[in-house]
Design an enzyme around this catalytic site. Structure first.
Site, PDB file in Angstrom:
ATOM      1  N   SER A  35      -7.476  -5.346  -5.255  1.00 17.88           N
ATOM      2  CA  SER A  35      -8.567  -5.932  -4.473  1.00 17.88           C
ATOM      3  C   SER A  35      -9.884  -5.873  -5.234  1.00 17.88           C
ATOM      4  CB  SER A  35      -8.710  -5.194  -3.136  1.00 17.88           C
ATOM      5  OG  SER A  35      -9.402  -3.978  -3.327  1.00 17.88           O
TER       6      SER A  35
ATOM      7  N   LEU B  79      10.911 -20.690  -5.069  1.00 17.99           N
ATOM      8  CA  LEU B  79      10.027 -19.791  -4.314  1.00 17.99           C
ATOM      9  C   LEU B  79       8.623 -19.909  -4.905  1.00 17.99           C
ATOM     10  CD1 LEU B  79       9.592 -17.288  -2.347  1.00 17.99           C
ATOM     11  CD2 LEU B  79      10.039 -15.859  -4.344  1.00 17.99           C
TER      12      LEU B  79
ATOM     13  N   HIS C 160       2.367   3.596  -8.968  1.00 16.61           N
ATOM     14  CA  HIS C 160       2.120   2.166  -9.213  1.00 16.61           C
ATOM     15  C   HIS C 160       3.290   1.547  -9.986  1.00 16.61           C
ATOM     16  CE1 HIS C 160      -1.747   2.393  -7.426  1.00 16.61           C
ATOM     17  NE2 HIS C 160      -2.297   3.129  -8.372  1.00 16.61           N
TER      18      HIS C 160
ATOM     19  N   GLY D 102      -0.064   5.464  -4.361  1.00 16.24           N
ATOM     20  CA  GLY D 102      -0.715   6.729  -4.732  1.00 16.24           C
ATOM     21  C   GLY D 102      -0.116   7.893  -3.968  1.00 16.24           C
TER      22      GLY D 102
ATOM     23  N   ASP E 255       0.827  -1.212   0.000  1.00 19.78           N
ATOM     24  CA  ASP E 255       0.000   0.000   0.000  1.00 19.78           C
ATOM     25  C   ASP E 255       0.862   1.264   0.000  1.00 19.78           C
ATOM     26  OD1 ASP E 255      -2.359   1.403  -0.032  1.00 19.78           O
ATOM     27  OD2 ASP E 255      -2.751   1.200   2.123  1.00 19.78           O
TER      28      ASP E 255
ATOM     29  N   GLU F 261       0.996 -13.323  12.239  1.00 15.47           N
ATOM     30  CA  GLU F 261       1.551 -12.140  12.894  1.00 15.47           C
ATOM     31  C   GLU F 261       1.371 -10.973  11.915  1.00 15.47           C
ATOM     32  OE1 GLU F 261       3.140 -11.964  15.953  1.00 15.47           O
ATOM     33  OE2 GLU F 261       2.532 -14.042  16.232  1.00 15.47           O
TER      34      GLU F 261
HETATM   35  C1  IPE Z   1      -5.443  -2.696  -0.227  1.00 13.31           C
HETATM   36  O1  IPE Z   1      -5.123  -1.361  -0.348  1.00 13.31           O
HETATM   37  C2  IPE Z   1      -5.394  -3.376  -1.559  1.00 13.31           C
HETATM   38  C3  IPE Z   1      -4.064  -3.519  -2.167  1.00 13.31           C
HETATM   39  C4  IPE Z   1      -2.936  -3.141  -1.636  1.00 13.31           C
HETATM   40  C5  IPE Z   1      -4.057  -4.166  -3.449  1.00 13.31           C
HETATM   41  P1  IPE Z   1      -6.251  -0.235  -0.505  1.00 13.31           P
HETATM   42  O2  IPE Z   1      -5.520   1.060  -0.584  1.00 13.31           O
HETATM   43  O3  IPE Z   1      -7.155  -0.564  -1.629  1.00 13.31           O
HETATM   44  O4  IPE Z   1      -7.048  -0.375   0.861  1.00 13.31           O
HETATM   45  P2  IPE Z   1      -7.926   0.696   1.643  1.00 13.31           P
HETATM   46  O5  IPE Z   1      -8.926   1.248   0.666  1.00 13.31           O
HETATM   47  O6  IPE Z   1      -6.980   1.750   2.121  1.00 13.31           O
HETATM   48  O7  IPE Z   1      -8.538  -0.065   2.780  1.00 13.31           O
HETATM   49  C1  IPE Z   2      -1.649   0.258  -3.357  1.00 10.78           C
HETATM   50  O1  IPE Z   2      -1.398   1.616  -3.366  1.00 10.78           O
HETATM   51  C2  IPE Z   2      -1.853  -0.304  -4.726  1.00 10.78           C
HETATM   52  C3  IPE Z   2      -3.231  -0.688  -5.032  1.00 10.78           C
HETATM   53  C4  IPE Z   2      -4.230  -0.645  -4.189  1.00 10.78           C
HETATM   54  C5  IPE Z   2      -3.502  -1.143  -6.388  1.00 10.78           C
HETATM   55  P1  IPE Z   2      -2.571   2.678  -3.322  1.00 10.78           P
HETATM   56  O2  IPE Z   2      -2.937   3.049  -4.724  1.00 10.78           O
HETATM   57  O3  IPE Z   2      -3.697   2.216  -2.490  1.00 10.78           O
HETATM   58  O4  IPE Z   2      -1.844   3.915  -2.637  1.00 10.78           O
HETATM   59  P2  IPE Z   2      -2.518   4.933  -1.643  1.00 10.78           P
HETATM   60  O5  IPE Z   2      -3.038   4.158  -0.488  1.00 10.78           O
HETATM   61  O6  IPE Z   2      -3.603   5.645  -2.394  1.00 10.78           O
HETATM   62  O7  IPE Z   2      -1.384   5.849  -1.260  1.00 10.78           O
HETATM   63 MG    MG Z   3      -4.151   2.423  -0.510  1.00 11.84          MG
END
Ligand code: IPE
Ligand code: IPE
Ligand code: MG
Length: 264
Positions: free
Chosen positions: A87, A153, A59, A45, A42, A229
Site C-alpha cells: 500500500s 484469468l 512475506h 508479519g 494480510d 461483498e
Molecule cells: C494492508 O495491510 C495492505 C496490504 C495487505 C498490502 P496493512 O497491514 O498495511 O494494513 P493496516 O496497517 O493493518 O491497516
Molecule cells: C501483509 O502482511 C503484507 C503487506 C502489508 C506487505 P503484514 O506485513 O501487514 O502482516 P501483519 O499484519 O504485520 O501480520
Molecule cells: Mg498487516
C-alpha cells in the site's frame, strides 16, 4: 444453495488428490456471480513473528501462497483476481522490510513470469509506479506486455496502491483535461470518472476478502468497492489455502446482492 449443484455428498471444495493435483472443473459447476475477487493479503508479519522468525520470512511464505490461489481461480469461475501487495502507507515500515518486499516483488516476477504466461494469465499492475525502482518498473512493464494477449484469468497486482492516491491522481488528470477544454464539466459522470482510475479495465469487485482477522479496508479499492461483498477471515495469509479460498468464494456466491433495491 450448494455450489456443487445437484450433488448431495458435500458442499465443500474438494481438490482431486494425486501427483498432478488438478482441480476438476467437470465436477464443479462454477457460480457465475463472483467473477472479480480482490484480496487484502494480510498477516504475513504475524505469521513469522509467532514462529520466532523475521517478518520477511512471512512475506516469502505469503508470496508462495499466491501461486495456488491464482491456479484455482478459473476452476471456480473467478475471471478477475486482484491482490493487494503493497500500500501507499507501507513505506512507513522499517527500511529493511520495505527493501525486502521490493526484492521479493522483483523475484516473484522473474520466477513466475513463464508459468503465468503458460497458464494464459494476463497480469497488470495498479498503483503509482513513480516511487518504485527502475528495475522493478521495467520487470512489471515486461510482464504486462508478455501476457497482454492472455485471457484465461486477469490478475491485477496492487503495488504502491492506495485508493485515495488513485483518486487524487485521477482527479489531477481530469482537472488538466477540463482546464484544456478536452472534457466539459457536465461530461463528468461516474462512468467517465472510472476511466481515469488505474482500474479502468476492471469490473467492480464482487467480493473482497481480508485475511488475518483485521476488519478494515486500509485504503483498498475505495471507489470500486461501493457494492462489494466483504469476507473477513482470521486465517493469516501464509496459511490461507486454495481450498479455504474456494470455500469463501463459493459461499459468497449464495449471498443476495441488492444494489440498493428493496429486499424480498
Ligand atoms: C494492508 O495491510 C495492505 C496490504 C495487505 C498490502 P496493512 O497491514 O498495511 O494494513 P493496516 O496497517 O493493518 O491497516
Ligand atoms: C501483509 O502482511 C503484507 C503487506 C502489508 C506487505 P503484514 O506485513 O501487514 O502482516 P501483519 O499484519 O504485520 O501480520
Ligand atoms: Mg498487516
Amino acid at each position: 444453495m450448494c455450489w456443487r449443484q445437484n450433488r448431495k455428498k458435500s458442499c465443500r471444495f474438494r481438490p482431486r488428490r494425486g501427483p498432478e493435483r488438478k482441480f476438476v472443473t467437470d465436477e464443479i459447476i462454477p457460480p457465475r456471480n463472483v467473477r472479480h475477487v480482490a484480496i487484502i493479503m494480510d498477516g504475513n508479519g504475524r505469521w513469522a513473528t509467532r514462529r520466532g522468525l523475521p517478518r520477511l520470512v512471512g512475506h516469502r511464505k505469503g508470496a508462495e501462497r499466491v501461486r495456488e490461489i491464482v491456479d484455482i481461480c478459473p476452476d471456480i469461475g473467478v475471471k478477475y483476481l486482484t491482490l493487494y501487495a503493497f500500500s501507499t502507507e507501507n513505506w512507513k515500515r522499517a527500511e529493511a522490510e520495505v527493501a525486502g518486499l521490493m526484492s521479493l516483488f522483483r523475484r516473484y516476477i522473474l520466477r513466475e513470469a513463464k508459468r503465468l504466461h503458460e497458464n494464459r494469465v494476463r497480469v497488470r499492475f495498479i498503483g503509482d509506479r513513480a516511487r518504485l525502482d527502475q528495475k522493478l518498473i521495467a520487470l512489471m512493464a515486461q510482464l504486462e506486455e508478455k501476457t497482454a494477449k492472455n485471457e484465461h484469468l486477469n490478475l491485477t497486482i496492487a503495488l504502491n496502491y492506495g485508493g485515495r492516491d488513485e483518486l487524487t491522481r485521477a482527479v489531477r488528470v481530469l482537472a488538466e483535461d477540463t482546464a484544456s477544454g478536452r472534457v466539459a464539466p457536465e461530461d463528468i459522470t461516474e462512468e467517465s470518472l472510472g476511466f481515469y482510475l488505474d482500474t479502468r479495465y476492471l469490473p467492480d469487485p464482487d467480493l473482497i476478502i481480508r485475511t488475518s482477522g483485521e476488519q478494515r479496508v486500509s485504503n483498498f479499492l475505495l471507489w470500486q468497492s461501493a457494492y462489494a461483498e466483504y469476507e473477513f477471515t482470521p486465517t493469516l495469509w501464509p496459511d490461507f489455502t486454495a481450498r479455504a479460498f474456494a470455500d469463501v468464494v463459493l459461499g459468497a456466491s449464495t449471498r443476495e446482492r441488492r444494489f440498493g433495491s428493496a429486499a424480498g
